[in-house]
Scaffold this active site. Structure first.
Site, short mmCIF file in Angstrom:
data_model
loop_
_atom_site.label_atom_id
_atom_site.label_comp_id
_atom_site.label_asym_id
_atom_site.label_seq_id
_atom_site.Cartn_x
_atom_site.Cartn_y
_atom_site.Cartn_z
N HIS A 1 23.10 -17.37 37.55
CA HIS A 1 23.81 -18.63 37.32
C HIS A 1 24.25 -19.25 38.65
CE1 HIS A 1 24.18 -16.97 33.16
NE2 HIS A 1 24.05 -18.25 32.85
N HIS B 1 19.69 -22.38 38.97
CA HIS B 1 19.82 -22.56 37.51
C HIS B 1 20.43 -23.93 37.20
CE1 HIS B 1 20.76 -21.90 33.31
NE2 HIS B 1 22.05 -22.14 33.56
N HIS C 1 26.93 -28.16 34.94
CA HIS C 1 27.25 -27.42 33.71
C HIS C 1 27.65 -25.97 33.95
CE1 HIS C 1 23.42 -25.33 33.92
NE2 HIS C 1 23.81 -24.61 32.87
N ASP C 2 27.21 -25.33 35.04
CA ASP C 2 27.57 -23.93 35.31
C ASP C 2 28.18 -23.77 36.69
OD1 ASP C 2 27.25 -22.32 33.10
OD2 ASP C 2 25.10 -22.00 33.41
N ASP D 1 19.59 -25.52 28.89
CA ASP D 1 20.20 -24.29 29.38
C ASP D 1 19.29 -23.09 29.14
OD1 ASP D 1 22.24 -22.99 30.66
OD2 ASP D 1 23.49 -22.73 28.88
#
EC number: 3.1.4.35
Length: 856
Positions: free
Chosen positions: A557, A561, A597-598, A718
């Site tokens: 992550h 990613h 998002h991460d 994702d």
């Protein structure tokens, strides 16, 4: 020697008191009737009726006084004066019951009341009171036993105290005394002294005493209840107004105390009061300790608070209510300041006791100033001092009240009222402490964010890797025009085809992290949002570079990613034709959400955050990491040099932030199963439209449906690594598994728990089987429905199916190996067992039994 008539008359005229008492006794109706002849009986009966009328008139007068007069002392005075006459007592007195410092006592209110006395002569001023503790004197004994006492000879009574006689040069012979009760509580004690027409008070006197005292009891009850009502009213007002000011001022304890004490001044019933605030420091700084350790200064040997702090009043606030109201604030007051010089505030701070001093000038324990304090002539008479204690039971200050306004000493009701105020203010310190802690935490947060921003934000040298304005133009990006920056970026960016950013099969494995940053910038140009929404190009570069730095250097992550998810979102919009439902502004927000998002992922999932009691779990109730990623993304966008939304209007800005909220939170797989059915209904609904244009027009206006589709797009993005070509997917799957195994190691070592198989490094060989299960249970639905929704997305579903076949083959191969190993193991066990049996036979052991014969 006989006296002449003239001498008797002269004596009676000169001694009216004696004459009144004598004839009052001799001329009772019974005596007159006995002396009269039979013919005079009717007239004597009339005389008795006349006395009864007089008695009724006296009682009526008492009732009328009780009804008309609010002055308790005046009514009771008349009752006592009447009792002196009826009982033939020399005098009567009223003692009021009260408590100070938790100790009960009786104080003279009406003293030495005689039949011809005046109220002004018998009413005892507060500074002349005679006070009896309950363990001294007959009145104290009456208050303790709560029963009437008739002492015929005080010399024989062990409870008698000659204290009052010595003060007044009087000789007490006999006493009739009774308590005045309000339920079970003593209100007062009334005492009649020295029977004049007999050796002692009789039982008939007790009956008369009781009859008349019913009026006194009623009056004193009314007075007592009225006083209690007044005290409770004042207490309620004090708490109400102090609460009003406490919640009005939450930032500073000094301002809070000052506002509360000043507002309730009218209800405190005192002439002056002061508040001393204590230093809350428990440990000294090293530079204050060194002189003591070096012997250059003496260690502190003075009093300390119960929790061990040195008693230092750093501020005294003096409220003057007599004469012209005034407030004096004395910072760092000297030890000889009048409010501290007596030693009382220090004693209260040390002991935590409530101190109620009736006569300050005569007090032997504390050294109060006897003369006037200032030019106004104000003198300290009585004092009530108490600690201000916070919720932690720490003494934060001392409140001292001086001189009750009516001249009387402070009683238990005053103590209750003042204690309620100080206790409430002490507890309210929690508000200011909490505010102070919150303020410090806010400041620490700002400092921490500034530190994070310093390390995350793209600096002047890093931006030159993408915007080499120094080499090209000889100046910094901030000094360049937008057109100049645009030309440089056009040359530096890779373009849309070099790395296949429009393709579903895009792979980041051959790209450097800097090239991924450039590809991210390129996507914004391909969307057409840079010029349309006037994104400053330097800001865009800084934002992408900073986002890449904000991702942690973890196994999966990470920034790669994050970029892959944003690239898949871009591809779904452009290549998958889903952009037809969304505006440019919405596409802008969706790609940005994919990038963020991460961000700042820790390499562990939400469940681990809860198990390890990570602060994030306490901060966010659900979707823990997703909410953190969202907040971190907003934090970066809040920085002006990184805010790619800075030129949007208010409505546009609110809309993009709303979409980012939905998109990033939607990446929580726990929410995926809740939205699957809704998404499937939308896909089914699209098949009912023969005209695609009509469907696009319909869905474009359906906000909720668009948000559901967007949320499912985020899930598809994702999980998109599962749809990459096998040579890419197999490598990425190992990265995902490696990160899971790292979490499993943490669960085993840190949490002392057995990880689930997916995160157990010892079960790494089961990865193909787990991948097949993950594809079947989670992934297939997403890409199957999207391929139904838009056939342009079919390549993702096809590669998913192909990857499933590959994983299935590996899983079957592993199962076959496991089965072969089990069979080999079983054969080996059989060989060992057979060998063991043969050895036993050779050694003379038991031979195998035959089912057909028996060897003898």
């Amino acid at each position: 020697m006989s006296l002449s008539e003239e001498q008797v008359r002269s004596f009676l005229d000169g001694n009216p008191t004696f004459a009144h008492q004598y004839f009052g006794k001799k001329l009772s109706p019974e005596n007159v009737a006995g002396a009269c002849e039979d013919g005079w009986l009717a007239d004597c009966g009339s005389l008795r009726e006349l006395c009864q009328v007089e008695e009724s008139a006296a009682l009526f007068e008492l009732v009328q006084d009780m009804q008309e007069s609010v002055n308790m002392e005046r009514v009771v005075f008349k009752i006592l004066r009447r009792l002196c006459t009826i009982l033939h007592a020399d005098r009567c007195s009223l003692f009021m019951y009260r408590q100070r410092n938790g100790i009960a006592e009786l104080a003279t209110r009406l003293f030495s009341v005689q039949p011809d006395s005046l109220l002004e002569d018998c009413l005892v001023p507060p500074d002349s009171e005679i006070v009896f503790p309950l363990d001294i004197g007959i009145v104290g004994h009456v208050a303790q036993t709560k029963k009437m006492i008739n002492v015929q000879d005080v010399a024989e009574c062990p409870h008698f105290s000659s204290f009052a006689d010595e003060l007044t040069d009087y000789v007490t012979k006999n006493i009739l005394s009774t308590p005045i009760m309000n339920g079970k509580d003593v209100v007062a004690v009334i005492m009649a002294v020295n029977k004049l027409d007999g050796p002692c008070f009789t039982s008939e006197d007790e009956d008369v005493f009781t009859k008349y005292l019913n009026f006194a009891t009623l009056n004193l009850k009314i007075y007592h209840l009225s006083y209690l009502h007044n005290c409770e009213t004042r207490r309620g007002q004090v708490l109400l107004w102090s609460a009003n000011k406490v919640f009005e001022e939450l930032t500073d304890i000094e301002r809070q105390f000052h506002k509360a004490f000043y507002t309730v001044r009218a209800y405190l019933n005192c002439e002056r009061y002061s508040v001393g605030l204590l230093d809350m420091t428990k440990e000294k700084e090293f530079f204050d300790v060194w002189p003591v350790l070096m012997g250059e200064a003496q260690p502190y040997s003075g009093p300390r608070t119960p929790d061990g702090r040195e008693i230092v009043f750093y501020k005294v606030i003096d409220y003057i209510l007599h004469g012209k109201e005034d407030i004096k604030v004395i910072p760092t007051p000297p030890a000889d300041h009048w409010a501290l010089a007596s030693g009382l505030p220090t004693y209260v701070a040390e002991s935590g006791f409530i101190c109620n001093i009736m006569n300050a000038s005569a007090d032997e324990m504390f050294n109060f100033q006897e003369g006037p304090l200032d030019d106004s002539g104000w003198v300290i008479k009585n004092v009530l001092s108490m600690p201000i204690v916070n919720k932690k039971e720490e003494i934060v200050g001392v409140a001292t009240f001086y001189n009750r306004k009516d001249g009387k000493p402070f009683d238990d009701q005053d103590e209750v009222l003042m204690e309620s105020l100080t206790q409430f203010l002490g507890w309210s310190v929690l508000n200011t402490d909490t505010y102070d802690k919150m303020n410090k935490l806010e400041n620490r947060k700002d400092i921490a964010q500034d530190m994070v921003l310093y390390h995350v934000r793209c600096d002047k040298d890093e931006i030159q890797e993408i915007l080499p304005t120094r080499d090209r133009l000889g100046k910094e990006p901030a000094d360049c025009e937008e057109d100049e920056l645009g030309k440089i970026l056009k040359e530096e960016l890779p373009g849309p085809t070099k790395f296949d950013i429009y393709e579903f099969h895009f792979s980041d494995l051959e790209c450097t992290e800097l090239e991924l940053v450039k590809c991210g910038i390129q996507m914004y140009y391909e969307l057409g949002v840079v010029r349309k929404f006037q994104i400053p190009q330097e800001v865009l570069v800084r934002f992408l570079f900073s986002v890449s730095k904000a991702y942690r250097r973890i196994t999966y992550h990470n920034w790669r990613h994050g970029f892959n998810v944003a690239q898949t979102m871009f591809t779904l919009l452009m290549t998958g034709k889903l952009k037809s439902y969304y505006t440019d502004l919405e596409a802008f927000a969706m790609v940005t959400a994919g990038l963020c998002h991460d961000i700042d992922h820790r390499g562990t999932n939400n469940l681990y955050q809860m198990k390890s009691q990570n602060p994030l779990a306490k901060l966010h109730g659900s979707s823990i990491l997703e909410r953190h990623h969202l907040e971190f993304g907003k934090f970066l966008l809040a920085e002006e040099s990184l805010n790619i939304y800075q030129n949007l209007n208010r409505r546009q800005h609110e809309h993009v932030i709303h979409l980012m909220d939905i998109a990033i939170i939607a990446t929580d797989l726990a929410l995926y199963f809740k939205k699957r059915t809704m998404f499937q209904k939308i896909v089914d609904e699209s098949k009912n439209y023969e005209d695609k244009k009509s469907w696009v027009e319909y869905l474009s206006l359906e906000t909720t449906r668009k948000e559901i589709v967007m949320a499912m797009m985020m899930t598809a993005c994702d999980l998109s690594a599962i749809t990459k070509p096998w040579e890419v997917q197999s490598k990425v799957a190992l990265l995902v598994a490696a990160e899971f195994w790292e979490q499993g190691d943490l669960e085993r070592t840190v949490l002392d728990q057995q990880p689930i198989p997916m995160m157990d490094r010892n079960k790494a060989a089961e990865l193909p089987k787990l991948q097949v299960g993950f594809i079947d249970f989670v992934c297939t639905f997403v890409y199957k429905e999207f391929s139904r929704f838009h056939e342009e997305i079919l390549p993702m579903f096809d590669r998913l199916q192909n990857n499933r076949k590959e994983w299935k083959a590996l899983a079957d191969e592993y199962e076959a190996k496991v089965k072969a190993l089990e069979e080999e193991k079983k054969k080996e066990e059989d060989r060992v067992a057979a060998k063991k049996v043969g050895t036993e036979v050779c050694n003379g052991g038991p031979a195998p039994k035959s089912s057909t014969c028996c060897i003898l």
